[in-house]
Scaffold this motif. Structure first.
Motif, PDB file in Angstrom:
ATOM      1  N   LEU A  30      26.186   6.166  60.978  1.00  0.00           N
ATOM      2  CA  LEU A  30      27.318   5.648  60.221  1.00  0.00           C
ATOM      3  C   LEU A  30      26.867   4.657  59.152  1.00  0.00           C
ATOM      4  CD1 LEU A  30      29.970   5.148  63.018  1.00  0.00           C
ATOM      5  CD2 LEU A  30      29.972   6.871  61.222  1.00  0.00           C
ATOM      6  N   LEU A  31      25.929   3.776  59.501  1.00  0.00           N
ATOM      7  CA  LEU A  31      25.455   2.796  58.526  1.00  0.00           C
ATOM      8  C   LEU A  31      24.691   3.450  57.388  1.00  0.00           C
ATOM      9  CD1 LEU A  31      24.356  -0.143  60.842  1.00  0.00           C
ATOM     10  CD2 LEU A  31      26.307  -0.062  59.292  1.00  0.00           C
ATOM     11  N   VAL A  32      23.795   4.383  57.699  1.00  0.00           N
ATOM     12  CA  VAL A  32      23.022   5.053  56.652  1.00  0.00           C
ATOM     13  C   VAL A  32      23.953   5.864  55.765  1.00  0.00           C
ATOM     14  CG1 VAL A  32      21.320   6.880  56.250  1.00  0.00           C
ATOM     15  CG2 VAL A  32      20.848   5.081  57.896  1.00  0.00           C
ATOM     16  N   GLY A  33      24.901   6.571  56.368  1.00  0.00           N
ATOM     17  CA  GLY A  33      25.839   7.361  55.575  1.00  0.00           C
ATOM     18  C   GLY A  33      26.706   6.503  54.679  1.00  0.00           C
ATOM     19  N   HIS A  34      26.978   5.281  55.111  1.00  0.00           N
ATOM     20  CA  HIS A  34      27.820   4.398  54.315  1.00  0.00           C
ATOM     21  C   HIS A  34      27.076   3.852  53.102  1.00  0.00           C
ATOM     22  CE1 HIS A  34      31.035   1.596  53.476  1.00  0.00           C
ATOM     23  NE2 HIS A  34      30.161   0.609  53.450  1.00  0.00           N
ATOM     24  N   PHE A  35      25.792   3.531  53.259  1.00  0.00           N
ATOM     25  CA  PHE A  35      25.044   2.889  52.184  1.00  0.00           C
ATOM     26  C   PHE A  35      24.214   3.860  51.348  1.00  0.00           C
ATOM     27  CE2 PHE A  35      25.613  -0.655  55.196  1.00  0.00           C
ATOM     28  CZ  PHE A  35      26.326  -1.491  54.356  1.00  0.00           C
TER      29      PHE A  35
ATOM     30  N   GLU B 252      25.792  16.308  48.202  1.00  0.00           N
ATOM     31  CA  GLU B 252      24.769  15.806  49.118  1.00  0.00           C
ATOM     32  C   GLU B 252      25.403  15.006  50.253  1.00  0.00           C
ATOM     33  OE1 GLU B 252      22.185  13.532  46.696  1.00  0.00           O
ATOM     34  OE2 GLU B 252      21.082  15.261  45.942  1.00  0.00           O
ATOM     35  N   LYS B 253      26.412  14.218  49.928  1.00  0.00           N
ATOM     36  CA  LYS B 253      27.096  13.440  50.961  1.00  0.00           C
ATOM     37  C   LYS B 253      27.802  14.351  51.957  1.00  0.00           C
ATOM     38  CE  LYS B 253      27.900   9.278  48.235  1.00  0.00           C
ATOM     39  NZ  LYS B 253      28.920   8.385  47.666  1.00  0.00           N
ATOM     40  N   ALA B 254      28.444  15.414  51.456  1.00  0.00           N
ATOM     41  CA  ALA B 254      29.155  16.338  52.343  1.00  0.00           C
ATOM     42  C   ALA B 254      28.178  17.058  53.266  1.00  0.00           C
ATOM     43  CB  ALA B 254      29.967  17.340  51.531  1.00  0.00           C
ATOM     44  N   GLY B 255      27.050  17.485  52.740  1.00  0.00           N
ATOM     45  CA  GLY B 255      26.040  18.146  53.565  1.00  0.00           C
ATOM     46  C   GLY B 255      25.478  17.208  54.620  1.00  0.00           C
TER      47      GLY B 255
ATOM     48  N   MET C  56      25.808  17.701  58.738  1.00  0.00           N
ATOM     49  CA  MET C  56      24.645  17.717  59.632  1.00  0.00           C
ATOM     50  C   MET C  56      24.712  16.575  60.632  1.00  0.00           C
ATOM     51  SD  MET C  56      23.073  20.393  58.966  1.00  0.00           S
ATOM     52  CE  MET C  56      21.633  20.129  59.965  1.00  0.00           C
ATOM     53  N   GLY C  57      25.167  15.416  60.211  1.00  0.00           N
ATOM     54  CA  GLY C  57      25.289  14.285  61.118  1.00  0.00           C
ATOM     55  C   GLY C  57      26.333  14.526  62.191  1.00  0.00           C
ATOM     56  N   ILE C  58      27.456  15.105  61.803  1.00  0.00           N
ATOM     57  CA  ILE C  58      28.509  15.400  62.775  1.00  0.00           C
ATOM     58  C   ILE C  58      28.023  16.454  63.766  1.00  0.00           C
ATOM     59  CG2 ILE C  58      30.786  16.460  63.032  1.00  0.00           C
ATOM     60  CD1 ILE C  58      31.558  14.998  60.422  1.00  0.00           C
ATOM     61  N   MET C  59      27.330  17.475  63.279  1.00  0.00           N
ATOM     62  CA  MET C  59      26.806  18.509  64.182  1.00  0.00           C
ATOM     63  C   MET C  59      25.780  17.914  65.148  1.00  0.00           C
ATOM     64  SD  MET C  59      28.497  21.171  63.626  1.00  0.00           S
ATOM     65  CE  MET C  59      27.590  22.268  64.644  1.00  0.00           C
ATOM     66  N   PHE C  60      24.889  17.068  64.640  1.00  0.00           N
ATOM     67  CA  PHE C  60      23.894  16.440  65.505  1.00  0.00           C
ATOM     68  C   PHE C  60      24.560  15.576  66.563  1.00  0.00           C
ATOM     69  CE2 PHE C  60      21.372  12.681  66.502  1.00  0.00           C
ATOM     70  CZ  PHE C  60      20.300  13.280  67.129  1.00  0.00           C
ATOM     71  N   MET C  61      25.514  14.764  66.169  1.00  0.00           N
ATOM     72  CA  MET C  61      26.188  13.885  67.126  1.00  0.00           C
ATOM     73  C   MET C  61      26.980  14.695  68.153  1.00  0.00           C
ATOM     74  SD  MET C  61      25.213  10.913  66.533  1.00  0.00           S
ATOM     75  CE  MET C  61      26.318  10.075  67.631  1.00  0.00           C
ATOM     76  N   THR C  62      27.591  15.800  67.736  1.00  0.00           N
ATOM     77  CA  THR C  62      28.336  16.636  68.668  1.00  0.00           C
ATOM     78  C   THR C  62      27.407  17.247  69.712  1.00  0.00           C
ATOM     79  OG1 THR C  62      29.952  17.162  66.953  1.00  0.00           O
ATOM     80  CG2 THR C  62      29.878  18.629  68.856  1.00  0.00           C
TER      81      THR C  62
END
Length: 95
Positions: free
Chosen positions: A54-59, A66-69, A73-79
């Motif tokens: 969340l922090l890396v994605g925010h900053f 690129e943000k959407a991709g 990937m982050g949501i898939m990894f966390m799931t």
């Protein structure tokens, strides 16, 4: 009078929400305390990975594609990580 009626309803709902959140937090803490040390460390690691994501994605900068991709990937990894962790933790409680 009409405003007082709604205010009483809202206060009632807010106190119910507060009670329910406290109860959920208590039950979650009791569940966490019953886990073995390795299970606690895995859950804490998952929380740390999620916060870091969340922090890396925010900053992080970049264009919208690129943000959407990265979000996907982050949501898939966390799931996958959450499902694997919860499955591992729950497997210890089955007979």
């Amino acid at each position: 009078m009409f405003g007082d009626n709604w205010k009483a309803r809202i206060d009632s709902v807010l106190s119910g929400i507060g009670r329910d959140v406290k109860d959920m937090a208590r039950q979650g803490w009791q569940f966490f305390e019953r886990l073995e040390t390795t299970e606690q460390l895995v859950l804490l690691g998952l929380v740390m990975i999620g916060l870091f994501y969340l922090l890396v994605g925010h900053f992080k900068g970049g264009n919208e594609e690129e943000k959407a991709g990265g979000r996907f990937m982050g949501i898939m990894f966390m799931t996958v990580a959450a499902a694997a962790t919860l499955g591992w933790v729950a497997s210890g409680y089955t007979t």
